[in-house]
Design a protein around this motif. Structure first.
Motif, PDB file in Angstrom:
ATOM      1  N   ASN A 174       0.820  -1.216   0.000  1.00  0.00           N
ATOM      2  CA  ASN A 174       0.000   0.000   0.000  1.00  0.00           C
ATOM      3  C   ASN A 174       0.853   1.264   0.000  1.00  0.00           C
ATOM      4  N   PHE A 175       1.931   1.250   0.774  1.00  0.00           N
ATOM      5  CA  PHE A 175       2.806   2.422   0.797  1.00  0.00           C
ATOM      6  C   PHE A 175       3.484   2.633  -0.564  1.00  0.00           C
ATOM      7  N   ILE A 176       3.888   1.551  -1.193  1.00  0.00           N
ATOM      8  CA  ILE A 176       4.518   1.680  -2.511  1.00  0.00           C
ATOM      9  C   ILE A 176       3.535   2.242  -3.533  1.00  0.00           C
ATOM     10  N   LEU A 177       2.308   1.722  -3.525  1.00  0.00           N
ATOM     11  CA  LEU A 177       1.293   2.243  -4.440  1.00  0.00           C
ATOM     12  C   LEU A 177       0.958   3.699  -4.136  1.00  0.00           C
ATOM     13  N   SER A 178       0.923   4.053  -2.861  1.00  0.00           N
ATOM     14  CA  SER A 178       0.672   5.437  -2.485  1.00  0.00           C
ATOM     15  C   SER A 178       1.761   6.362  -3.021  1.00  0.00           C
ATOM     16  N   GLY A 179       3.014   5.936  -2.867  1.00  0.00           N
ATOM     17  CA  GLY A 179       4.103   6.755  -3.397  1.00  0.00           C
ATOM     18  C   GLY A 179       4.067   6.872  -4.913  1.00  0.00           C
ATOM     19  N   LEU A 180       3.711   5.790  -5.597  1.00  0.00           N
ATOM     20  CA  LEU A 180       3.635   5.837  -7.062  1.00  0.00           C
ATOM     21  C   LEU A 180       2.506   6.752  -7.540  1.00  0.00           C
ATOM     22  N   CYS A 181       1.364   6.719  -6.849  1.00  0.00           N
ATOM     23  CA  CYS A 181       0.259   7.605  -7.226  1.00  0.00           C
ATOM     24  C   CYS A 181       0.627   9.073  -7.030  1.00  0.00           C
ATOM     25  N   SER A 182       1.219   9.381  -5.885  1.00  0.00           N
ATOM     26  CA  SER A 182       1.622  10.766  -5.636  1.00  0.00           C
ATOM     27  C   SER A 182       2.713  11.215  -6.610  1.00  0.00           C
ATOM     28  N   LEU A 183       3.655  10.319  -6.878  1.00  0.00           N
ATOM     29  CA  LEU A 183       4.724  10.655  -7.820  1.00  0.00           C
ATOM     30  C   LEU A 183       4.174  10.915  -9.216  1.00  0.00           C
ATOM     31  N   SER A 184       3.195  10.124  -9.629  1.00  0.00           N
ATOM     32  CA  SER A 184       2.587  10.320 -10.949  1.00  0.00           C
ATOM     33  C   SER A 184       1.825  11.639 -11.019  1.00  0.00           C
ATOM     34  N   ALA A 185       1.086  11.967  -9.946  1.00  0.00           N
ATOM     35  CA  ALA A 185       0.314  13.210  -9.947  1.00  0.00           C
ATOM     36  C   ALA A 185       1.225  14.437 -10.019  1.00  0.00           C
ATOM     37  N   CYS A 186       2.259  14.467  -9.188  1.00  0.00           N
ATOM     38  CA  CYS A 186       3.176  15.619  -9.195  1.00  0.00           C
ATOM     39  C   CYS A 186       3.932  15.722 -10.519  1.00  0.00           C
ATOM     40  N   SER A 187       4.323  14.589 -11.064  1.00  0.00           N
ATOM     41  CA  SER A 187       5.059  14.612 -12.326  1.00  0.00           C
ATOM     42  C   SER A 187       4.166  15.059 -13.479  1.00  0.00           C
ATOM     43  N   LEU A 188       2.906  14.621 -13.482  1.00  0.00           N
ATOM     44  CA  LEU A 188       1.968  15.038 -14.527  1.00  0.00           C
ATOM     45  C   LEU A 188       1.722  16.543 -14.473  1.00  0.00           C
ATOM     46  N   TYR A 189       1.533  17.075 -13.278  1.00  0.00           N
ATOM     47  CA  TYR A 189       1.307  18.513 -13.121  1.00  0.00           C
ATOM     48  C   TYR A 189       2.553  19.301 -13.530  1.00  0.00           C
ATOM     49  N   ALA A 190       3.716  18.823 -13.125  1.00  0.00           N
ATOM     50  CA  ALA A 190       4.957  19.512 -13.495  1.00  0.00           C
ATOM     51  C   ALA A 190       5.206  19.448 -14.998  1.00  0.00           C
ATOM     52  N   HIS A 191       4.838  18.321 -15.619  1.00  0.00           N
ATOM     53  CA  HIS A 191       5.008  18.201 -17.074  1.00  0.00           C
ATOM     54  C   HIS A 191       4.162  19.238 -17.810  1.00  0.00           C
ATOM     55  N   ARG A 192       2.948  19.478 -17.344  1.00  0.00           N
ATOM     56  CA  ARG A 192       2.102  20.485 -17.977  1.00  0.00           C
ATOM     57  C   ARG A 192       2.698  21.874 -17.826  1.00  0.00           C
ATOM     58  N   ILE A 193       3.249  22.189 -16.662  1.00  0.00           N
ATOM     59  CA  ILE A 193       3.844  23.510 -16.432  1.00  0.00           C
ATOM     60  C   ILE A 193       5.054  23.716 -17.338  1.00  0.00           C
ATOM     61  N   THR A 194       5.949  22.741 -17.383  1.00  0.00           N
ATOM     62  CA  THR A 194       7.161  22.881 -18.185  1.00  0.00           C
ATOM     63  C   THR A 194       6.849  22.902 -19.682  1.00  0.00           C
ATOM     64  N   THR A 195       5.836  22.162 -20.106  1.00  0.00           N
ATOM     65  CA  THR A 195       5.465  22.180 -21.522  1.00  0.00           C
ATOM     66  C   THR A 195       4.982  23.557 -21.944  1.00  0.00           C
ATOM     67  N   GLU A 196       4.147  24.182 -21.116  1.00  0.00           N
ATOM     68  CA  GLU A 196       3.673  25.536 -21.444  1.00  0.00           C
ATOM     69  C   GLU A 196       4.793  26.566 -21.339  1.00  0.00           C
ATOM     70  N   PHE A 197       5.716  26.356 -20.415  1.00  0.00           N
ATOM     71  CA  PHE A 197       6.779  27.345 -20.227  1.00  0.00           C
ATOM     72  C   PHE A 197       7.737  27.372 -21.420  1.00  0.00           C
ATOM     73  N   PHE A 198       8.078  26.215 -21.943  1.00  0.00           N
ATOM     74  CA  PHE A 198       9.041  26.152 -23.042  1.00  0.00           C
ATOM     75  C   PHE A 198       8.387  26.168 -24.422  1.00  0.00           C
ATOM     76  N   ASP A 199       7.071  26.337 -24.477  1.00  0.00           N
ATOM     77  CA  ASP A 199       6.379  26.420 -25.757  1.00  0.00           C
ATOM     78  C   ASP A 199       6.417  27.865 -26.260  1.00  0.00           C
ATOM     79  N   PRO A 200       7.095  28.145 -27.370  1.00  0.00           N
ATOM     80  CA  PRO A 200       7.174  29.546 -27.846  1.00  0.00           C
ATOM     81  C   PRO A 200       5.845  30.062 -28.381  1.00  0.00           C
ATOM     82  N   MET A 201       4.928  29.182 -28.703  1.00  0.00           N
ATOM     83  CA  MET A 201       3.629  29.599 -29.237  1.00  0.00           C
ATOM     84  C   MET A 201       2.607  29.856 -28.132  1.00  0.00           C
ATOM     85  N   TYR A 202       2.964  29.562 -26.899  1.00  0.00           N
ATOM     86  CA  TYR A 202       2.053  29.782 -25.780  1.00  0.00           C
ATOM     87  C   TYR A 202       2.250  31.205 -25.272  1.00  0.00           C
ATOM     88  N   ILE A 203       1.217  32.055 -25.450  1.00  0.00           N
ATOM     89  CA  ILE A 203       1.347  33.488 -25.142  1.00  0.00           C
ATOM     90  C   ILE A 203       0.653  33.873 -23.838  1.00  0.00           C
TER      91      ILE A 203
END
Length: 242
Positions: free
Chosen positions: A124-153
């Protein structure tokens, strides 16, 4: 036994600490903060999390707006909400199971039952860590994608403090859960049949190796009878007393 008990206690502390960090990440405000890159004068700071978006002016006054509709949200925010709630629930059940399954507690039954419960808690602890890691990584991926996108104004954001707290808690949950699963190996000793098989194999090997090469004695072959006078005398004496 003592070393495995200390290992379980240390794993429980790591896992519980990670679960607390993951739980504190969900209501934290700063999941993303407006970027100051290329800005000379800053009049307002924009920040948001999984539940609301806010703006803070230069005087320190904040105005927030909750997300009105869950179905109208972006897909990544809905996924992050679900993963973080699942991580908190899994960590809660893992903490309760770990208290029951540890050797230092008086509940849970015999050692084998407690070992199974501890393994369940570690999973359960391993699954909990994987779920939290996936959520934070998904949110961070969206932020970095918009930040480095030159067409995003639109307004660009940077990673907030909540993401780093979530990553830290996820790593602690995964490490603690793995240690908790590894600590149960001492509760399952070797079976008696395996020990007997190894012992018999060692005896038969030593018995065959005592003969010279090319003259190994068969297991079913009996030694030739000894017809010497001493053996006949002993046999006669034995029958005489009967």
């Amino acid at each position: 036994m003592t070393s495995s008990m200390f290992q379980e206690i240390f794993a429980f502390i790591l896992s519980t600490l990670g679960w607390v960090l993951v739980s504190s990440t969900l209501p934290t405000d700063y999941w993303k903060v407006s970027s100051l890159d290329g800005t000379v004068i800053t009049t307002a700071t924009y920040w948001s999390n999984l539940w609301k978006t806010c703006v803070t002016d230069s005087t320190g006054v904040s105005n927030c707006k909750d997300f009105a509709s869950m179905l109208a949200l972006d897909g990544y925010i809905q996924a992050c909400r679900g993963l973080m709630i699942a991580a908190i629930c899994l960590g809660f059940f893992g903490s309760i199971s770990a208290l029951v399954g540890m050797k230092c507690t008086k509940i849970g039954g015999n050692d084998k039952n407690k070992a199974r419960i501890a393994c369940f808690a570690g999973g359960n602890f391993i699954l909990s860590g994987l779920c939290s890691l996936s959520a934070c990584s998904l949110y961070a991926h969206r932020i970095t994608t918009e930040f480095f996108d030159p067409m995003y104004i639109a307004q660009k954001y940077e990673l907030g403090a909540a993401l780093f707290i979530g990553w830290s808690g996820s790593v602690l949950c995964i490490l603690g859960g793995s240690m908790l699963c590894c600590s149960i190996t001492a509760s399952f000793p070797k079976s008696q049949s395996q020990v007997n098989y190894i012992y018999n194999g060692a005896v038969s090997h030593s018995h065959i190796s005592s003969y010279p090469r090319g003259q190994a004695k068969s297991a079913n072959q009996r030694p030739p009878p000894d017809y010497s006078s001493s053996s006949r005398t002993q046999h006669f004496d034995k029958n005489a007393y009967v």
